[in-house]
Design an enzyme around this catalytic site. Structure first.
Site, PDB file in Angstrom:
ATOM      1  N   GLY A  40       0.813  -1.209   0.000  1.00 32.61           N
ATOM      2  CA  GLY A  40       0.000   0.000   0.000  1.00 32.61           C
ATOM      3  C   GLY A  40       0.849   1.263   0.000  1.00 32.61           C
ATOM      4  N   MET A  80      -4.880   7.173  -7.899  1.00 37.98           N
ATOM      5  CA  MET A  80      -3.452   7.146  -7.643  1.00 37.98           C
ATOM      6  C   MET A  80      -2.674   6.499  -8.799  1.00 37.98           C
ATOM      7  SD  MET A  80      -3.682   6.381  -3.548  1.00 37.98           S
ATOM      8  CE  MET A  80      -1.972   6.740  -3.142  1.00 37.98           C
ATOM      9  N   LEU A  81      -2.660   7.232  -9.911  1.00 38.14           N
ATOM     10  CA  LEU A  81      -1.955   6.804 -11.114  1.00 38.14           C
ATOM     11  C   LEU A  81      -1.167   7.983 -11.660  1.00 38.14           C
ATOM     12  CD1 LEU A  81      -4.938   4.950 -12.830  1.00 38.14           C
ATOM     13  CD2 LEU A  81      -2.982   3.857 -11.697  1.00 38.14           C
ATOM     14  N   HIS A 130      -7.098  -6.132 -39.431  1.00 36.75           N
ATOM     15  CA  HIS A 130      -6.996  -7.593 -39.314  1.00 36.75           C
ATOM     16  C   HIS A 130      -5.650  -8.045 -39.878  1.00 36.75           C
ATOM     17  CE1 HIS A 130      -8.194 -11.812 -39.304  1.00 36.75           C
ATOM     18  NE2 HIS A 130      -7.668 -11.890 -40.529  1.00 36.75           N
TER      19      HIS A 130
END
Length: 209
Positions: A5, A59-60, A189
């Site tokens: 954490g 929190m990024l 593709h």
């Protein structure tokens, strides 16, 4: 896996001296990233902004960057609000995991609260030739959408290069693109993004093949 954490590094900043209450160290802000004196009915602290992990919204690193840009826009008088529902997140595990928008449980709750019907469609990596060629046929892409408007609410992907595939979905959420529009967009593709094409087409009753 060990997850210890993280905690915000705000304890020695003298916030209390300015009358700013924190919750578990997180600083409360409004949608413009302006600091509030407290989370519930807090007053705006003039000329003070807080972005990134310290406000605990998301929190990024890329979320913090977006919040910083937004804060500067607001400081300059160009009103801006970050749409956190449109910010993607990824776990670089094997297979990779990526998502944008709320969880399925949160989406169900939101639909019930706001009075609209939630739709769900899924694409599978096992039907994707590029994934099979890479020996990575395990995985899914799940699209959650508003049945009434067709707008994409959330996308969850588990599979090879999920962190890269999620960006198309993030853009769709941010732009309010509908599954009807996405289902008619051509995907290269053979590529992994055809997994999303399958899910988008499935949402409107079409088949990718």
């Amino acid at each position: 896996m060990v997850a210890t954490g993280r905690v915000p590094n705000t304890s020695a900043m003298g916030l209390e001296d300015m009358g700013i209450e924190t919750f578990r160290g997180f600083v409360s802000v409004n949608e413009k990233m302006q600091v509030l004196t407290k989370s519930e009915d807090g007053e705006i602290v003039p000329n003070l902004y807080c972005i990134g992990d310290a406000n605990g919204k998301m929190m990024l690193a890329h979320a913090a960057s977006a919040q910083g840009i937004s804060a500067v826009e607001n400081i300059c008088g160009r009103e801006h609000v970050v749409d956190h529902d449109a910010i993607p997140a990824a776990c670089f595990t094997h297979p990779e995991i990526a998502m944008v928008g709320p969880t399925e449980e949160q989406a169900i709750e939101r639909a019930e609260k706001e009075g609209w019907a939630l739709g769900k469609s899924q694409g599978n990596f096992r039907a994707n030739s590029k994934a099979l060629a890479e020996g990575e046929g395990n995985g899914i892409a799940k699209v959650l959408y508003n049945k009434d408007t067709g707008k994409v609410v959330a996308v969850h992907i588990i599979g090879i290069h999920a962190a890269d595939l999620i960006q198309e979905c993030s853009n769709a959420v941010a732009a309010g693109t509908t599954v009807q529009e996405l289902s008619m967009m051509v995907h290269t593709h053979p590529t992994l993004c055809e997994v999303l094409d399958e899910a988008f087409k499935g949402a409107v009753g079409m088949s990718a093949h």
